[in-house]
Design an enzyme around this catalytic site. Sequence first.
Site, mmCIF file in Angstrom:
data_model
loop_
_atom_site.group_PDB
_atom_site.id
_atom_site.type_symbol
_atom_site.label_atom_id
_atom_site.label_comp_id
_atom_site.label_asym_id
_atom_site.label_seq_id
_atom_site.Cartn_x
_atom_site.Cartn_y
_atom_site.Cartn_z
ATOM 1 N N ASN A 150 0.861 -1.187 0.000
ATOM 2 C CA ASN A 150 0.000 0.000 0.000
ATOM 3 C C ASN A 150 0.898 1.237 0.000
ATOM 4 O OD1 ASN A 150 -1.793 2.058 0.470
ATOM 5 N ND2 ASN A 150 -2.454 1.341 2.496
ATOM 6 N N LYS A 206 0.053 4.245 -0.246
ATOM 7 C CA LYS A 206 -0.608 5.429 0.343
ATOM 8 C C LYS A 206 -0.392 6.652 -0.555
ATOM 9 C CE LYS A 206 -0.356 3.209 4.806
ATOM 10 N NZ LYS A 206 -0.251 3.294 6.271
ATOM 11 N N HIS A 209 -9.583 1.059 5.086
ATOM 12 C CA HIS A 209 -8.304 1.253 5.781
ATOM 13 C C HIS A 209 -8.535 2.168 6.989
ATOM 14 C CE1 HIS A 209 -4.201 2.463 6.643
ATOM 15 N NE2 HIS A 209 -3.811 1.392 5.966
ATOM 16 N N GLU A 219 -6.949 4.579 8.108
ATOM 17 C CA GLU A 219 -6.760 6.013 7.834
ATOM 18 C C GLU A 219 -8.035 6.607 7.247
ATOM 19 O OE1 GLU A 219 -3.146 5.493 5.575
ATOM 20 O OE2 GLU A 219 -2.135 4.912 7.434
ATOM 21 N N GLU A 229 -5.048 -4.942 10.701
ATOM 22 C CA GLU A 229 -4.050 -3.885 10.868
ATOM 23 C C GLU A 229 -4.298 -3.150 12.175
ATOM 24 O OE1 GLU A 229 -2.237 -2.678 6.774
ATOM 25 O OE2 GLU A 229 -3.905 -1.354 7.226
ATOM 26 N N GLY A 266 2.762 2.413 10.764
ATOM 27 C CA GLY A 266 3.694 3.533 10.612
ATOM 28 C C GLY A 266 4.427 3.900 11.886
ATOM 29 N N SER A 268 3.732 -2.071 10.283
ATOM 30 C CA SER A 268 5.192 -2.107 10.432
ATOM 31 C C SER A 268 5.810 -3.453 10.031
ATOM 32 C CB SER A 268 5.597 -1.711 11.855
ATOM 33 O OG SER A 268 5.167 -0.386 12.138
HETATM 34 P P1 13P Z 1 3.147 0.454 7.672
HETATM 35 O O1 13P Z 1 3.662 -0.823 7.071
HETATM 36 O O2 13P Z 1 3.857 1.676 7.182
HETATM 37 O O3 13P Z 1 3.072 0.367 9.158
HETATM 38 O O4 13P Z 1 1.627 0.642 7.156
HETATM 39 C C1 13P Z 1 0.742 -0.420 7.264
HETATM 40 C C2 13P Z 1 -0.487 -0.091 6.498
HETATM 41 O O5 13P Z 1 -1.259 0.773 6.892
HETATM 42 C C3 13P Z 1 -0.733 -0.800 5.244
HETATM 43 O O6 13P Z 1 -2.015 -0.591 4.769
#
Ligand code: 13P
Length: 251
Positions: free
Chosen positions: A9, A11, A96, A98, A168, A174, A213
């Site tokens: 992803n 983003k 997601h 976010e 997740e 992150g 992560s």
């Molecule tokens: P990270 O791998 O940067 O922690 O992000 C995970 C994520 O949100 C994937 O959709």
Amino acid sequence: MRSKLVAGNWKMHGSRAAIQNLLASLKAELPAEPGTDVAVFPPSLYVADALVALSGSPVAVGAQNVCDQAAQGAFTGEVSAEMLADVGCRYAIVGHSERRALYGESSAVVAVKVQRCLNAGVVPILCVGETDEEREAGRTLDVVAEQLDAVMQTVAVGELSSLVVAYEPVWAIGTGKTASPEQAQDVHAFIRQRIAGYSEKLAAGVRILYGGSVKAANAAELFSQADIDGGLVGGASLDAQEFSAICRAAE
Ligand code: 13P
């Protein structure tokens, strides 16, 4: 036997030039026939570039979001599942954390998005997961159950055979703070068991990815857990070498 899936992803990262570079590096790094399913999710504006760059490669392309409303219509700024299918997107990430947190996507809206994907022949990757606060309060399984049930109670079980779920934990996204393999496995087993309450056949076949992560250094241990069928990778997917190493860990 469930085949593993590693999804990157991206983003809202990159530029046209940076993404062309990343796509070229990915093609160079990944074997011609990876022993696992691989997909990347560029910002929507660059999906077409990725489809061209990866045509003839085993790496699939997906979208990070999809419209909940309709296939066509007056929905400014949105992209429908039918449009994603039209250009060749195999997958779409749905719900997601976010988007749930920053754009107010409720579990009900997420469930409709899953249905839209399935109607269009796009594989939905349904994201679920608790915040730090919710985990501290002992509510992890309640939160995940609510997010999952909204989909299971909206979409007919018979239509869900392609569904992918991604666990997740929000506190691991992150942050560099990965769930331990045991912590992740516990929630993955719970998700599979919860789905089994609707259909045992679906539960046995559904792929459940871990996200939060994931990096080359922790991927193999996570992916070796019984109910972890691959990863949804954020930051580490922006580095072709690191992402390829994660894909190899899934083989
Ligand atoms: P990270 O791998 O940067 O922690 O992000 C995970 C994520 O949100 C994937 O959709």
